[in-house]
Design an enzyme around this catalytic site. Structure first.
Site, PDB file in Angstrom:
ATOM      1  N   GLU A  83     -81.731 -33.411  16.508  1.00  0.00           N
ATOM      2  CA  GLU A  83     -80.622 -33.140  15.589  1.00  0.00           C
ATOM      3  C   GLU A  83     -79.363 -33.660  16.265  1.00  0.00           C
ATOM      4  O   GLU A  83     -78.871 -33.069  17.234  1.00  0.00           O
ATOM      5  CB  GLU A  83     -80.522 -31.638  15.313  1.00  0.00           C
ATOM      6  CG  GLU A  83     -81.809 -31.111  14.714  1.00  0.00           C
ATOM      7  CD  GLU A  83     -81.615 -29.903  13.823  1.00  0.00           C
ATOM      8  OE1 GLU A  83     -80.618 -29.184  13.998  1.00  0.00           O
ATOM      9  OE2 GLU A  83     -82.471 -29.681  12.954  1.00  0.00           O
ATOM     10  N   CYS A 118     -71.180 -30.573  14.083  1.00  0.00           N
ATOM     11  CA  CYS A 118     -71.973 -31.769  13.779  1.00  0.00           C
ATOM     12  C   CYS A 118     -71.697 -32.226  12.358  1.00  0.00           C
ATOM     13  O   CYS A 118     -71.726 -33.410  12.070  1.00  0.00           O
ATOM     14  CB  CYS A 118     -73.454 -31.493  13.979  1.00  0.00           C
ATOM     15  SG  CYS A 118     -74.035 -30.037  13.124  1.00  0.00           S
TER      16      CYS A 118
HETATM   17  P1  NDP Z   1     -75.109 -33.664  24.717  1.00  0.00           P
HETATM   18  O1  NDP Z   1     -76.022 -34.706  24.194  1.00  0.00           O
HETATM   19  O2  NDP Z   1     -74.114 -34.047  25.738  1.00  0.00           O
HETATM   20  O3  NDP Z   1     -75.947 -32.443  25.345  1.00  0.00           O
HETATM   21  C1  NDP Z   1     -76.929 -31.742  24.614  1.00  0.00           C
HETATM   22  C2  NDP Z   1     -77.866 -31.040  25.583  1.00  0.00           C
HETATM   23  O4  NDP Z   1     -78.612 -32.019  26.324  1.00  0.00           O
HETATM   24  C3  NDP Z   1     -77.154 -30.197  26.630  1.00  0.00           C
HETATM   25  O5  NDP Z   1     -77.903 -29.038  26.891  1.00  0.00           O
HETATM   26  C4  NDP Z   1     -77.124 -31.138  27.812  1.00  0.00           C
HETATM   27  O6  NDP Z   1     -76.935 -30.472  29.025  1.00  0.00           O
HETATM   28  C5  NDP Z   1     -78.494 -31.766  27.716  1.00  0.00           C
HETATM   29  N1  NDP Z   1     -78.661 -33.019  28.427  1.00  0.00           N
HETATM   30  C6  NDP Z   1     -77.725 -33.914  28.808  1.00  0.00           C
HETATM   31  N2  NDP Z   1     -78.302 -34.990  29.396  1.00  0.00           N
HETATM   32  C7  NDP Z   1     -79.640 -34.771  29.376  1.00  0.00           C
HETATM   33  C8  NDP Z   1     -80.783 -35.519  29.822  1.00  0.00           C
HETATM   34  N3  NDP Z   1     -80.665 -36.729  30.387  1.00  0.00           N
HETATM   35  N4  NDP Z   1     -82.016 -34.998  29.635  1.00  0.00           N
HETATM   36  C9  NDP Z   1     -82.163 -33.794  29.044  1.00  0.00           C
HETATM   37  N5  NDP Z   1     -81.120 -33.045  28.617  1.00  0.00           N
HETATM   38  C10 NDP Z   1     -79.884 -33.525  28.774  1.00  0.00           C
HETATM   39  O7  NDP Z   1     -74.399 -33.034  23.445  1.00  0.00           O
HETATM   40  P2  NDP Z   1     -73.281 -31.906  23.381  1.00  0.00           P
HETATM   41  O8  NDP Z   1     -73.804 -30.653  23.987  1.00  0.00           O
HETATM   42  O9  NDP Z   1     -71.991 -32.447  23.871  1.00  0.00           O
HETATM   43  O10 NDP Z   1     -73.184 -31.648  21.816  1.00  0.00           O
HETATM   44  C11 NDP Z   1     -72.395 -32.397  20.957  1.00  0.00           C
HETATM   45  C12 NDP Z   1     -73.238 -33.297  20.086  1.00  0.00           C
HETATM   46  O11 NDP Z   1     -74.235 -32.517  19.422  1.00  0.00           O
HETATM   47  C13 NDP Z   1     -72.451 -33.964  18.969  1.00  0.00           C
HETATM   48  O12 NDP Z   1     -72.840 -35.304  18.865  1.00  0.00           O
HETATM   49  C14 NDP Z   1     -72.862 -33.184  17.719  1.00  0.00           C
HETATM   50  O13 NDP Z   1     -72.730 -33.911  16.532  1.00  0.00           O
HETATM   51  C15 NDP Z   1     -74.284 -32.865  18.043  1.00  0.00           C
HETATM   52  N6  NDP Z   1     -74.760 -31.730  17.265  1.00  0.00           N
HETATM   53  C16 NDP Z   1     -75.667 -31.953  16.258  1.00  0.00           C
HETATM   54  C17 NDP Z   1     -76.093 -30.907  15.461  1.00  0.00           C
HETATM   55  C18 NDP Z   1     -77.075 -31.138  14.364  1.00  0.00           C
HETATM   56  O14 NDP Z   1     -77.591 -30.160  13.839  1.00  0.00           O
HETATM   57  N7  NDP Z   1     -77.369 -32.358  13.945  1.00  0.00           N
HETATM   58  C19 NDP Z   1     -75.598 -29.544  15.670  1.00  0.00           C
HETATM   59  C20 NDP Z   1     -74.678 -29.419  16.775  1.00  0.00           C
HETATM   60  C21 NDP Z   1     -74.280 -30.483  17.532  1.00  0.00           C
HETATM   61  P3  NDP Z   1     -75.427 -30.225  29.582  1.00  0.00           P
HETATM   62  O15 NDP Z   1     -74.575 -29.745  28.449  1.00  0.00           O
HETATM   63  O16 NDP Z   1     -75.655 -29.170  30.555  1.00  0.00           O
HETATM   64  O17 NDP Z   1     -74.982 -31.543  30.114  1.00  0.00           O
END
Ligand code: NDP
Length: 457
Positions: free
Chosen positions: A229, A263
């Site tokens: 997502e 999002c």
């Molecule tokens: P990120 O992609 O930065 O992070 C998401 C999760 O992935 C976090 O827990 C992060 O850890 C983890 N992560 C980061 N790098 C890795 C890796 N290499 N391998 C595995 N896990 C990893 O997104 P954000 O948290 O900044 O969220 C914002 C984004 O989420 C926006 O683009 C938004 O649109 C989207 N979003 C989409 C939704 C939907 O339903 N479609 C709903 C809500 C948000 P850490 O944070 O600890 O770095």
């Protein structure tokens, strides 16, 4: 022991150093989940439901304190933190009410001595890697139906919402879900990577497109269930027959709620030339009335930007739009520190050469583009690699249905925006992801259909 520093994005102050996971603890929690899952799945559904009902009661009991924790670590205005927690309750009720029907065993043939049945068996051990912007919603959209349908969950909350992640796990444990069945993994992206290296049966991710791509590549050769997502660049079209004031007030909220860090935030607005100027005037007036400030204050509408690097992304979009002829009507720069702040920003005279109209902003920044007819609006709405949501404002329901049928998006809205319903599937097309949560489909997604061919001797 490794620790994870957690900062308040509104002040920059250190909130805590949380004990963090590492590769060894992630492996140990995965092994424990694997061992515990069959007994959890073998429980009667009523027992698993009873745990989730107790969890719901815990959320209600601690709601104010949980809202405060979320606001301190994400910078979300406190009223919106409470809204998220209150909004979670009907989602829990939906999961509880629908889980049995969603995964009921089906008999599809009884003929002679032959019976055919479909069983909806749990996937097994699933990983949930989650975003910070609506940590209760996006966490629980996966965790609760996954647990109800008999899975064990390894949950890696965002490092920017780690205490909320811990609270979700604690309340589930207090409600009777075994520790091994619901494990919380604390840490940054490297802990997410360590989780992906484990033998899990499904990966459910909410986050950015860039990370989603990395995750898809990391698990691609294992043929396990993968749901992503991801982000969006969600458009709305305001038709010539719409009320410009009502549409502007609704869309300003859709663009700026949660400081634009949703999002499904409205990210692009197209307005018919007949009402463009009136719409823009009302829009700017509405946004001007939004108070930016201490997220713990009850009258704050614009809170902090949760992740500091996003300030550069927003500034670069603003600078690019200015260079290419966009007209800045409001805001346009970071707010004063300490902490991460960006003024609510409104542009007109924008077009699709600008990053502001092409790349996810994920902040309080919006472009409004004038269009001359419905065809131009539909063409521009579809001129994107994303496809999460899209909307149309018009009093004419037939016109709205005709336009929305042509738009490529997982969810479409008529006279509303930035809305999620537990009863409807939540999904994206294109670079907004694959798979879905919510609705009865989003419960069954944590199971795999197993075919039973049964011949009486
Ligand atoms: P990120 O992609 O930065 O992070 C998401 C999760 O992935 C976090 O827990 C992060 O850890 C983890 N992560 C980061 N790098 C890795 C890796 N290499 N391998 C595995 N896990 C990893 O997104 P954000 O948290 O900044 O969220 C914002 C984004 O989420 C926006 O683009 C938004 O649109 C989207 N979003 C989409 C939704 C939907 O339903 N479609 C709903 C809500 C948000 P850490 O944070 O600890 O770095």
């Amino acid at each position: 022991m490794t620790t994870l520093p957690l900062h308040n994005p509104a002040t920059g102050a250190l909130i805590a150093h949380l004990p963090a996971d590492d590769a060894a603890s992630v492996a140990a929690k995965t092994a424990a989940a694997r061992a515990a899952q069959p007994a959890w799945a073998a429980l009667p559904m009523a027992q698993r439901k009873a745990c989730i009902e107790k969890f719901r009661a815990g959320v209600v009991r601690e709601l104010d304190a949980l809202a405060r924790v979320m606001t301190e670590e994400t910078g979300k205005p406190i009223r919106m933190s409470r809204n998220e927690l209150n909004g979670l309750l009907p989602r829990i009720d939906f999961f509880l009410a629908q889980v049995e029907a969603s995964i009921a065993r089906e008999t599809v043939l009884t003929e002679g001595g032959m019976t055919e049945e479909i069983e909806h068996a749990p996937l097994g051990v699933v990983a949930n890697i989650s975003a910070w912007n609506y940590p209760w919603f996006v966490g629980c959209n996966v965790i609760l139906p996954a647990l109800l349908t008999g899975n064990a969950v390894l949950y890696k909350p965002s490092e920017y919402a780690a205490r909320t992640g811990q609270a979700i796990a604690r309340l589930l444990h207090e409600a009777g879900v075994p520790q091994a069945v619901m494990a919380c993994l604390i840490g940054g992206g490297e802990v997410g990577q360590a989780l992906l290296a484990q033998r899990v049966d499904g990966v459910f991710f909410t986050g950015s497109h860039a990370t989603g791509l990395r995750i898809a590549r990391a698990v691609g050769d294992r043929f396990i269930k993968l749901q992503l997502e991801l982000g969006g660049k969600d458009p709305t079209y305001v038709c010539d027959d719409a009320d410009p004031k009502a549409a502007a007030e609704s869309l300003a909220d859709g663009a700026m709620y949660n400081t634009g860090q949703s999002c499904c935030s409205v990210e692009r607005i197209y307005v018919h030339e007949k009402i463009h100027d009136a719409f823009v005037a009302h829009f700017v007036e509405t946004v001007r009335g939004y108070r930016m400030g201490d997220p713990l204050s009850e009258d704050t509408y614009i809170g902090a930007i949760t992740r500091a690097p996003q300030l550069q992304v927003l500034q670069a979009q603003v600078d690019d739009a200015l260079t290419q002829g966009g007209k800045l009507l409001l805001g346009g720069k970071a707010g004063p520190g300490p902490g991460n702040w960006f003024e609510p920003t409104v542009f007109s005279h924008v077009d699709h050469r600008m990053d502001l109209m092409r790349e996810e902003s994920f902040g309080p920044v919006i472009g409004i583009q004038k269009v001359s007819d419905d065809d131009e609006a539909v063409r521009l709405m579809n001129d994107t690699r994303y496809g999460l949501t899209a909307g149309v404002y018009t009093p004419d329901g037939e016109r709205a249905r005709r336009l929305l049928a042509q738009v490529h998006a997982g969810s479409v809205y008529w006279n509303c925006c930035d809305r999620v319903s537990p009863r409807l599937p939540w999904s994206g097309v294109g670079d907004s992801g694959v798979g879905l949560t919510l609705s009865t489909h989003g419960i069954a997604t944590f199971t795999r259909p197993k075919a039973w061919h049964l011949r009486q001797p």
